[in-house]
Write a protein that holds these residues in place. Structure first.
Motif: not given
Length: 672
Positions: A492-520
């Motif tokens: 739930l919200k723990m998962q939202d935090d991970v997604a929000d981090a991903t979108r933050w990196a996209i917004d900052k221009g660090y990440a290519d939104s079409k080339r992201i993999c999740i791992a753990g």
């Protein structure tokens, strides 16, 4: 010649001091996978109480690890402990003449091991060897051992992990009463003569003790007992030897209670961890044992961080405090030590430099542990008289710091306004529009990272990937608010935090939104699967190993696979922190990757160990069977006899080699 080279060559005479540290050669090719994931070539060293001698682990890839002692005045090295069929495990100084050590086997995966490490003692000159405790339920037979007719201590005897007084042949050891995997009933403390092997139970516990704390004289002074879902802190009065309860708290959530014990000072002061009124983070206080009150103000308070670290004691006073913020560091209270730290930092300006002092110093030697985000751990010696540094050993000498990536602690806002820390590692070169791996830590009730060299993130960065590691709610070390916000928020919200981090990196221009993999791994594996399910627009692919695939499986397990999760944790911890099987049944079903396997369409790499007792194999096999029905792009890896993660270097190298190919195919150069 470097000391590590000397150890590999086993040239047990002459100077062991290494050449000065040189700048790395940036023209070298990128390091191989093995440079990241082989066992460290040098892992640790321990100064004797006087500081005149250094105990080290000797060995290389093709030989059993041995125990050596270096006489620092002459640089003479002597092997004092070795086995024909095992490696040296943990080791410690009993006093300046004698050491204790255990056995382990670096070549066995967990499924082949029986964790009964034995216990042995020997003098620093190689004389006086004695086996003290059984290994794997039987005497450990090795060339040159003399067991005599004395009965050995049982296999469940373990080192305490605290130095003690270090002024006699006695140490305190643990006798653990264990009824099964994860089921520790209590711990008795035994006073052991390491020369004769005789023991006595000098302290009767006030309950089911799980933890003991020695005082400044090396005597048992405090214990924490467990009773179902509760824990109690007891203090043993030196005048009467009677136990007195100081505080209670919830065993698994940590709620309640006045404090948690940290250490005793040379004057008998009890230092504890607690929070200020209305405070969010833990700090170091003193606790008055006569009035049962905390000091009005904290001795050490770290802005934005719970205290994690240790107090550095001298003979008669507190010298300094080692603590973790974004990185480990030391605040010295003693002016001489503060000046010495400044000198060493000037000699090693690019690394964190942690100083370890002898407990009863009679020599000028100080041990220095140096590291940085781009530099794996190195151990050196500093001579306070000559003011010179010399190399002892490097953990990963194949790593070129000039080719590593810098790591930074960043913060972002979650969708509900909570501030979340995250670790960002960017590969060398232009740091924009990169393929990115969102690496989710396990636990989840742990702190995910700190500013140091991390093989997983550095390996990925060396292959051109940005790496983002969010400290999502539920993570520890950043205050009570962030930790408690994660209760009952799996998927739930723990998962939202991970997604929000991903979108933050996209917004900052660090990440290519079409080339992201999740791992753990572990909980990170669970979050990987739920990320693919909840946010298919964000993640092109997923890599999960040893991952939880269904919360109910954590409760119920499988009749033919053993879990090391205790029944108390399932009864008193999991219902509060993860979810109650009855009251939260609908939520657990909605946040089960196994129940929603058909929703995962992205490529997925899965890996499990057959001997995993934390997340047993059925978590993987059940999910793999379910997801393969609707997703042909799923790869499966199974490592025989591995446990919760990969112990053997060959398996780590194989796994990360597969990860490299998988990422390249899906978000790397080959994908383009």
């Amino acid at each position: 010649m470097r000391f590590s080279s000397l150890l590999r060559a086993m040239a047990l005479a002459g100077a062991f001091i290494g050449a000065p540290v040189l700048a790395a050669d940036s023209s070298k090719p990128l390091p191989a996978i093995g440079d990241f994931f082989n066992n460290p070539e040098f892992s640790d060293a321990v100064l004797s109480p006087s500081g005149k001698y250094l105990a080290v682990r000797l060995g290389n890839k093709s030989k059993r690890d041995m125990l050596g002692v270096v006489e620092l005045g002459t640089n003479a090295v002597k092997v004092v402990g070795n086995f024909s069929d095992a490696d040296i495990g943990r080791y410690a100084w009993v006093n300046d003449q004698r050491l204790v050590f255990t056995a382990t086997d670096k070549d066995l995966a967990p499924g082949d091991m029986r964790y009964a490490p034995g216990l042995y003692a020997i003098n620093r000159d190689g004389t006086g060897f004695r086996q003290l405790a059984m290994r794997n339920g039987k005497a450990f037979v090795t060339n040159g051992s003399t067991l005599g007719t004395r009965e050995l201590l049982p296999w469940h005897t373990y080192l305490l992990g605290q130095d003690g007084a270090q002024d006699s042949d006695f140490i305190y050891v643990q006798d653990r009463d264990i009824s099964g995997p994860g089921e520790l009933n209590h711990v008795d403390l035994l006073r052991l003569n390491t020369v004769t092997g005789r023991t006595s139970v000098s302290v009767k516990r006030p309950g089911a003790s799980h933890y003991w704390l020695l005082d400044h004289k090396g005597e048992p002074r405090l214990t924490i007992t467990a009773d179902k879902g509760s824990s109690s802190v007891y203090y043993r009065d030196p005048a009467t030897n009677e136990w007195r309860k100081l505080t209670d708290f919830e065993r698994f959530t940590g709620s309640g209670g006045t404090f948690r014990p940290l250490a005793f000072g040379p004057d008998g002061t009890l230092y504890v961890l607690s929070r200020e009124p209305k405070g969010d983070t833990t700090a170091v206080f003193t606790y008055d044992l006569n009035t049962a009150k905390l000091s009005s103000k904290p001795l050490v308070k770290l802005d934005g961080y719970d205290f994690h670290g240790q107090l550095i004691m001298g003979k008669d006073k507190l010298l300094g405090v080692q603590h973790l913020t974004d990185a480990m560091g030391t605040t010295w209270l003693d002016p001489d030590m503060k000046a010495m730290q400044a000198k060493i930092d000037a000699m090693l300006p690019n690394t964190i430099n942690l100083l370890t002092l002898p407990t009863h110093p009679e020599s000028p030697w100080i041990m220095v542990t140096a590291f940085a985000d781009i530099w794996p751990k190195r151990i050196m010696l500093y001579n306070s008289e000559t003011q010179k540094l010399t190399m002892v050993g490097e953990s990963y000498p194949g790593i070129n710091p000039n080719q590593m990536a810098h790591k930074e602690l960043v913060r972002y806002k979650s969708r509900d306004g909570l501030t979340i820390p995250a670790w960002l590692t960017l590969p060398q070169g232009p740091g924009k529009q990169l393929p990115m791996v969102v690496l989710v830590h396990g636990g989840p009730w742990v702190r995910g990272g700190s500013w140091n060299w991390d093989p997983d993130a550095q390996f990925l960065a060396s292959r051109g990937y940005a790496v983002l590691e969010p400290e999502f709610r539920g993570s520890t070390g950043y205050g009570s608010r962030l930790f408690r916000a994660g209760w009952k928020q799996w998927g739930l919200k723990m998962q939202d935090d991970v997604a929000d981090a991903t979108r933050w990196a996209i917004d900052k221009g660090y990440a290519d939104s079409k080339r992201i993999c999740i791992a753990g791994a572990s909980y990170g594996g669970y979050a990987t699967l739920m990320g693919l399910i909840n946010d298919p627009d964000l993640y092109k692919c997923g890599v999960e190993w040893a991952g939880v695939t269904d919360i109910n499986l954590m409760y119920d397990g499988s009749w033919f696979y053993t879990s090391d999760m205790s029944e108390d944790w399932k009864q008193y911890g999991m219902p509060q922190m993860i979810g109650d099987q009855v009251k939260d049944a609908a939520q657990l079903k909605a946040t089960s990757p196994l129940e929603q396997a058909s929703r995962i369409k992205q490529p997925l790499l899965m890996a499990y160990g057959t001997a995993d007792m934390r997340v047993p194999l059925p978590h993987g096999t059940k999910f793999y069977k379910a997801v393969k029905q609707t997703n042909p792009n799923v790869e499966w890896i199974e490592y025989d006899e591995e446990g919760h993660g990969w112990k053997l270097p060959k398996n780590r190298i194989d796994f990360w080699g597969r990860v490299e190919k998988f990422l390249d195919k899906n978000i790397g150069a080959s994908a383009q």
